[in-house]
Scaffold this motif. Sequence first.
Motif, PDB file in Angstrom:
ATOM      1  N   MET A 145      75.201  34.034  41.691  1.00  0.00           N
ATOM      2  CA  MET A 145      74.510  35.166  40.830  1.00  0.00           C
ATOM      3  C   MET A 145      72.877  34.993  40.969  1.00  0.00           C
ATOM      4  N   SER A 146      72.306  35.967  41.670  1.00  0.00           N
ATOM      5  CA  SER A 146      70.965  35.733  41.752  1.00  0.00           C
ATOM      6  C   SER A 146      70.078  36.100  40.538  1.00  0.00           C
ATOM      7  N   ALA A 147      68.858  35.973  40.590  1.00  0.00           N
ATOM      8  CA  ALA A 147      67.780  36.078  39.562  1.00  0.00           C
ATOM      9  C   ALA A 147      67.646  37.363  39.386  1.00  0.00           C
ATOM     10  N   ASN A 148      67.909  38.156  40.400  1.00  0.00           N
ATOM     11  CA  ASN A 148      67.697  39.507  40.091  1.00  0.00           C
ATOM     12  C   ASN A 148      68.887  40.472  39.368  1.00  0.00           C
ATOM     13  N   ASP A 149      69.872  39.771  39.653  1.00  0.00           N
ATOM     14  CA  ASP A 149      71.092  40.225  38.872  1.00  0.00           C
ATOM     15  C   ASP A 149      70.964  40.484  37.540  1.00  0.00           C
ATOM     16  N   PRO A 150      70.988  41.618  36.836  1.00  0.00           N
ATOM     17  CA  PRO A 150      70.712  41.690  35.412  1.00  0.00           C
ATOM     18  C   PRO A 150      71.857  40.724  34.655  1.00  0.00           C
ATOM     19  N   THR A 151      73.137  40.522  35.099  1.00  0.00           N
ATOM     20  CA  THR A 151      73.873  39.601  34.462  1.00  0.00           C
ATOM     21  C   THR A 151      73.246  38.266  34.299  1.00  0.00           C
ATOM     22  N   ALA A 152      72.665  37.713  35.292  1.00  0.00           N
ATOM     23  CA  ALA A 152      71.845  36.446  35.075  1.00  0.00           C
ATOM     24  C   ALA A 152      70.857  36.381  34.366  1.00  0.00           C
ATOM     25  N   ARG A 153      70.261  37.705  33.659  1.00  0.00           N
ATOM     26  CA  ARG A 153      69.259  37.574  32.644  1.00  0.00           C
ATOM     27  C   ARG A 153      70.004  37.603  31.318  1.00  0.00           C
ATOM     28  N   LEU A 154      71.383  37.813  31.288  1.00  0.00           N
ATOM     29  CA  LEU A 154      71.760  37.794  29.908  1.00  0.00           C
ATOM     30  C   LEU A 154      72.222  36.378  29.243  1.00  0.00           C
ATOM     31  N   PHE A 155      72.017  35.433  30.008  1.00  0.00           N
ATOM     32  CA  PHE A 155      72.456  33.919  29.701  1.00  0.00           C
ATOM     33  C   PHE A 155      71.249  33.458  28.986  1.00  0.00           C
ATOM     34  N   PRO A 156      69.928  33.487  29.793  1.00  0.00           N
ATOM     35  CA  PRO A 156      68.555  33.055  29.138  1.00  0.00           C
ATOM     36  C   PRO A 156      68.317  33.631  27.827  1.00  0.00           C
ATOM     37  N   ALA A 157      68.757  35.136  27.841  1.00  0.00           N
ATOM     38  CA  ALA A 157      68.446  35.836  26.630  1.00  0.00           C
ATOM     39  C   ALA A 157      69.177  35.383  25.375  1.00  0.00           C
ATOM     40  N   LEU A 158      70.554  35.153  25.818  1.00  0.00           N
ATOM     41  CA  LEU A 158      71.394  34.488  24.930  1.00  0.00           C
ATOM     42  C   LEU A 158      70.908  33.069  24.359  1.00  0.00           C
ATOM     43  N   TYR A 159      70.657  32.210  25.049  1.00  0.00           N
ATOM     44  CA  TYR A 159      70.116  30.875  24.597  1.00  0.00           C
ATOM     45  C   TYR A 159      68.947  31.046  23.965  1.00  0.00           C
ATOM     46  N   GLU A 160      67.991  32.072  24.199  1.00  0.00           N
ATOM     47  CA  GLU A 160      66.629  32.130  23.342  1.00  0.00           C
ATOM     48  C   GLU A 160      66.731  32.949  22.093  1.00  0.00           C
ATOM     49  N   GLY A 161      68.134  33.598  21.808  1.00  0.00           N
ATOM     50  CA  GLY A 161      68.403  34.465  20.909  1.00  0.00           C
ATOM     51  C   GLY A 161      67.618  35.535  20.810  1.00  0.00           C
ATOM     52  N   ASP A 162      67.444  36.235  21.924  1.00  0.00           N
ATOM     53  CA  ASP A 162      66.561  37.391  22.200  1.00  0.00           C
ATOM     54  C   ASP A 162      67.474  38.596  22.236  1.00  0.00           C
TER      55      ASP A 162
END
Length: 248
Positions: free
Chosen positions: A1-18
């Motif tokens: 899962m690359s950093a440019n993959d939108p799915t990869a950005r879901l999990f940091p947002a989840l952990y940050e409560g964003d």
Amino acid sequence: MSANDPTARLFPALYEGDEDAVVRLLRAGVSAEAVDEDGQSALYLAAVSDRPGIVRLLLAGGAEPDRLSLGTDAPLCGAACGGHREVVRALLAAGANPDTVEAFGFTALTWALRRGHTAVAEALLMAGADPDRPGPAGEPPLVTAAHRGSVGCVRALLAHGAGARGEALAEARRLLGVGIEAELRGSLARTHGPGHPWVTHRHPSPEGMTIEVQLLDAQGRPFAGDDLQTGHAEITTLLKASTTRPGR
């Protein structure tokens, strides 16, 4: 899962409560059933991280509330173990089965009772969780709550007609005789072997006091521990009264 993959950005947002970022990603086409690089589902991770807003967003986006993460871990069970009442309520409102069974035979109610999370246990029972469904080792829920020393969990189960009251009374009495600290030390020794140094902590809790015993390694650092609440005397009184009523 690359950093440019939108799915990869879901999990940091989840952990940050964003929540705003999660909304944007779901609208951009990221699946609400997405899994991280380890295979854990977004819904399970949001549940165990106590992110009720994100849990609701994922459920609204189509996440299945009872789907097991990695084939073993139920979101409802993870939330119940952590005492995350609002997450539990969100999952139940979305149709999660209150008696969903995850790996090794655990249900959400089993976890709530083992950890003494009264509000979660009450929510599960109100949603229809079976007050007599045995735990992984065949133990009745009321015995689990009596062992934990949670007066609130015992009251909730009694209010929903839980059986095995004589067995639960015997367990509460046994803990009174053995003592909580000795019980915890014995249990940890059976799991990790005898002879480890240990330390005891006492923590205030909503129901009184929680006693925690930690085992220490050669450097004096804790590496294992367990805890119990201290409501066994009150539980004994409650159960004695319930077992002497007609029909009990």
